[in-house]
Design a protein around this motif. Sequence first.
Motif, short mmCIF file in Angstrom:
data_model
loop_
_atom_site.label_atom_id
_atom_site.label_comp_id
_atom_site.label_asym_id
_atom_site.label_seq_id
_atom_site.Cartn_x
_atom_site.Cartn_y
_atom_site.Cartn_z
N ASP A 220 0.83 -1.21 0.00
CA ASP A 220 0.00 0.00 0.00
C ASP A 220 0.86 1.26 0.00
O ASP A 220 0.61 2.21 -0.74
N LEU A 223 2.49 2.55 -3.22
CA LEU A 223 1.63 3.10 -4.28
C LEU A 223 1.80 4.61 -4.42
O LEU A 223 1.37 5.19 -5.41
N VAL A 224 2.40 5.25 -3.41
CA VAL A 224 2.64 6.68 -3.51
C VAL A 224 3.60 6.99 -4.66
O VAL A 224 3.49 8.03 -5.30
N LEU A 225 4.50 6.10 -4.96
CA LEU A 225 5.44 6.32 -6.07
C LEU A 225 4.79 5.99 -7.40
O LEU A 225 3.98 5.05 -7.49
N PRO A 226 5.15 6.73 -8.46
CA PRO A 226 4.70 6.35 -9.80
C PRO A 226 5.07 4.89 -10.09
O PRO A 226 6.10 4.40 -9.62
N ALA A 227 4.22 4.23 -10.88
CA ALA A 227 4.37 2.79 -11.10
C ALA A 227 5.75 2.45 -11.65
O ALA A 227 6.38 1.49 -11.21
N ASN B 464 -2.17 7.64 -11.42
CA ASN B 464 -1.50 7.50 -10.12
C ASN B 464 -1.97 8.67 -9.27
O ASN B 464 -1.76 9.83 -9.61
N PHE B 466 -1.10 10.22 -6.69
CA PHE B 466 -0.17 11.17 -6.06
C PHE B 466 0.64 11.97 -7.08
O PHE B 466 1.31 12.92 -6.73
#
Lengths: 535, 535
Positions: A220, A223-227, B464, B466
């Motif tokens: 979880d 997920l803050v980081l770009p994929a 995304n 964020f």
Amino acid sequence: MGMANTAKAEQDTTAAARLDVPVVVLSHRAPVQFRREQGKRLIRRGAGGLVTALVGLAGQLDDAVWVCAATTDEDSAAAAEHDGGAVPLVMTAEPTPADGNEADDAPVLGVRLVDVDPEQHEDFYQVVSNPLLWFIQHGLYGLATSPNIGRTERDAYEQGYVPVNEAFADAVAEEVEARGGRALVMLHDYHFYLVADRVRARCPEVVLSHFIHIPWPGPDAWLVLPADIREQILRGLLGNDVVAFHTERFARNFLLCCQELLGLPIDLDTKTVRVGGRVVAARTYPISIDVDALVEMATSDEVEELAAELQRELLPDGQQLLLRVDRTDPSKNIVRGFLAFELLLEQHPELVGTLRFLAFLQPSRLDVPEYSDYLGRIGAIVARVNARHARAGVAPIDLRLQEHYPTAVAAYTLCDAVMVNSLADGMNLVAKEAVTVSRHHAVLCLSESTGAHAELGAFAVTLNPFDIQQQADALYAALTMPARERADRQAAAANVVRGNDVAKWLDAQIADLRLLTGLWSEEPEGPRLAPAARD
Amino acid sequence: MGMANTAKAEQDTTAAARLDVPVVVLSHRAPVQFRREQGKRLIRRGAGGLVTALVGLAGQLDDAVWVCAATTDEDSAAAAEHDGGAVPLVMTAEPTPADGNEADDAPVLGVRLVDVDPEQHEDFYQVVSNPLLWFIQHGLYGLATSPNIGRTERDAYEQGYVPVNEAFADAVAEEVEARGGRALVMLHDYHFYLVADRVRARCPEVVLSHFIHIPWPGPDAWLVLPADIREQILRGLLGNDVVAFHTERFARNFLLCCQELLGLPIDLDTKTVRVGGRVVAARTYPISIDVDALVEMATSDEVEELAAELQRELLPDGQQLLLRVDRTDPSKNIVRGFLAFELLLEQHPELVGTLRFLAFLQPSRLDVPEYSDYLGRIGAIVARVNARHARAGVAPIDLRLQEHYPTAVAAYTLCDAVMVNSLADGMNLVAKEAVTVSRHHAVLCLSESTGAHAELGAFAVTLNPFDIQQQADALYAALTMPARERADRQAAAANVVRGNDVAKWLDAQIADLRLLTGLWSEEPEGPRLAPAARD
């Protein structure tokens, strides 16, 4: 797990001594710093258990090199004198250049100081490593409003973190190649997540491990980081044979990330993940302290005098002492600690005047707005508590915004309780240091969200970092605990620390990694770790 | 998984019809509301897919009762007339009291409206359920500074959440007992985590499931709660036979919490956890919408007129329309959506004047400070964007802070792209509604952190949440997508929704639970679910 590792380490105390392969270490911080003062070059050894442990290892090896960042002009000058290669040093207390005429058992270490473009380094260090990765891994963002990832962050990653990782990967690979392509490589921490797969691509026979000293949260949080960025980070780490953490929780979270974010098959029993025909193991080695060095310092004249001074200043009438020692990092949860202390005084007014709280706090990263804001919050709550609860001109909290390790050690020896209430903490060595040198049977009040809690929680008063009432109640329990119970708990905790000091932490890793270097006599193809291998 | 469930549901379309056991449903929101106007009692049916689906189920059953909270004085009066027991209603569009003379196939449903002490309810609802559980499960806290859990929160839990859960558990258990102790009980959502184990203790032969409509995060997130509270929540849920979620990720996170926070043995392959000699299954059933009802509404005269009005007002010169429809909840990520829209206009100035953004936002929970602050942030960013990018007196963003479902549906039919950029979202039905009734082949721009993304992500432009630059780029890609590709994607997404509507969502659950009622002919001892059972 700490116990298991300790037992294993004891079986293999000579693992490092028997290691007959070259070792290449990478960390951002250097084991030495070069300075020029009054026209003379000074070489100062770095502090901290990691340096001690790895220098100890180097002393036992024929061939060890440490790759790290040049941070002073004199670092760069020393590196340039060796054409960017390693500077050979005799790593005694005051390191000196090695000239090849040392005794066979002299602790010689090559130090390769990598000069990085300052702008790239700024992006790499001040934008991506801190705060972005640090905040994600410690769960510090208020995700409703931050971070906003935009071009600044994207550019800092692509034009800072990536090329800096490439530069260090090249330096490591060159050192490996200079040793015929076979070396044990030990990478460290969140600055270098992209190094391992690059080194492996150049040096397919290398044995690679990466130790991550900070928490590894579940999928979880990532997920803050770009994929694409989070996938590159995971792929980078999967270039290793072993990815190592302080706790089982962090290791499991890493594997779950590989499953959830990359779709790779994991095995939580063997703690392995399969990728591209290889098997990568997540392993757990709780770091520790250099017990002997700390005990020596605690009994030094300097510390004895500092302790006497603290005693006179803070505890003239036999007051009790509550202590915390931290950087002013939001992850350390300092503000809630003071809120809990405030509740404690309100709910137990008999403690006002008989309890002092020494908060020994090293200012940290004040160029990051979240950190300077946090320091302001610390000042605000301390002012409120001290204004409300001063007695006879004496304020209950003594806030010292400075770093002075001998004073911290002196306070360890004196205190009745030590508070470690971190939100998230890879290990937390304050907890281990305090119980080791306490002379007043200090009660360890320890957050359940520290790595140290896995080893010491059984002998501590556990804190929930978000529950200020629970923390207040726990502090009260600690400060009113019967003397016998205090003594038993402190002795047991100190025993655990002594049984797994930093040398054993390193030795346990080496013992595991040696198994992989054994594969060098066989074909380099195929899985390097058997998927059924268990800890 | 959505596809798998759909297939299973199609094999079992008559599962609910063949269900010959009593059903007891529990949700906080009632399927009807009683009101008194001008001396007359009015009974209004609740909106939403859950009511539609469960009322549809009730119509097929001999015996169904719905336990819920009384929220109006007239609710309480109606409950009192039946001594606190269920009020039998014929659940047509305008529900009427059932008098026992209905046709056999009339949709009769008992509605048991539970009257709760207002102070207890305030603590239960306004402190524990919202914001505490909601914020934890959506990852909304900035943990460096909030929450501070203290006596207020502890008391709200012990004197609010616990007794309210007990009151509802008693009401459910009474309904089960009135049916000889054998019934299928379907609990709903985060208000009632402590109900299942209490019902099971009184009614050991019951078959219990609990559907959780919001995200279930991994163990890290639950550490925010005091240890005893998070353990009670998990133990409460483990009173069920099945704990159900929208996505595989949430189900896996639940199992990991059982392992990490309770130390229970889990099996991620069979998605089960063993507790006290029983086996509890985590299952996945993605909720959906009532497709027929929505299509009927979208083609109604009211919606056609509203669409024509929107067209005249917003798109007089053939402008493109970007749409979002949300509550003003921080989890919906509305501010970052406007930041991304601002970037889009800055980086593609040709869109200024040719693109309108209709933000149809229902104000939500304004008595919670985080929510009123968030509404303020929304107003601030909208003012900035509109001030900077107005052309000929027309502002690019049309912010409508109101709720009017027919207008939202009218906007669905008209828009070129719909933005759903939630930070965290159990499912998100706006995504499913928009693609179902779109007439302009709207491109769905969908956050990867919504439950809906597991089903519709393949046909959406992924966001995304964020990364505002990524969102701006994705919006641009959506608004410039070739017509054929837009049509193909929208048709495929609409197909997925039609293939798994809300009736099938319910039917898939019933089909699975029916297997457990089969055990009623055997001994009630022993595992109720075989640990080897697979989805």
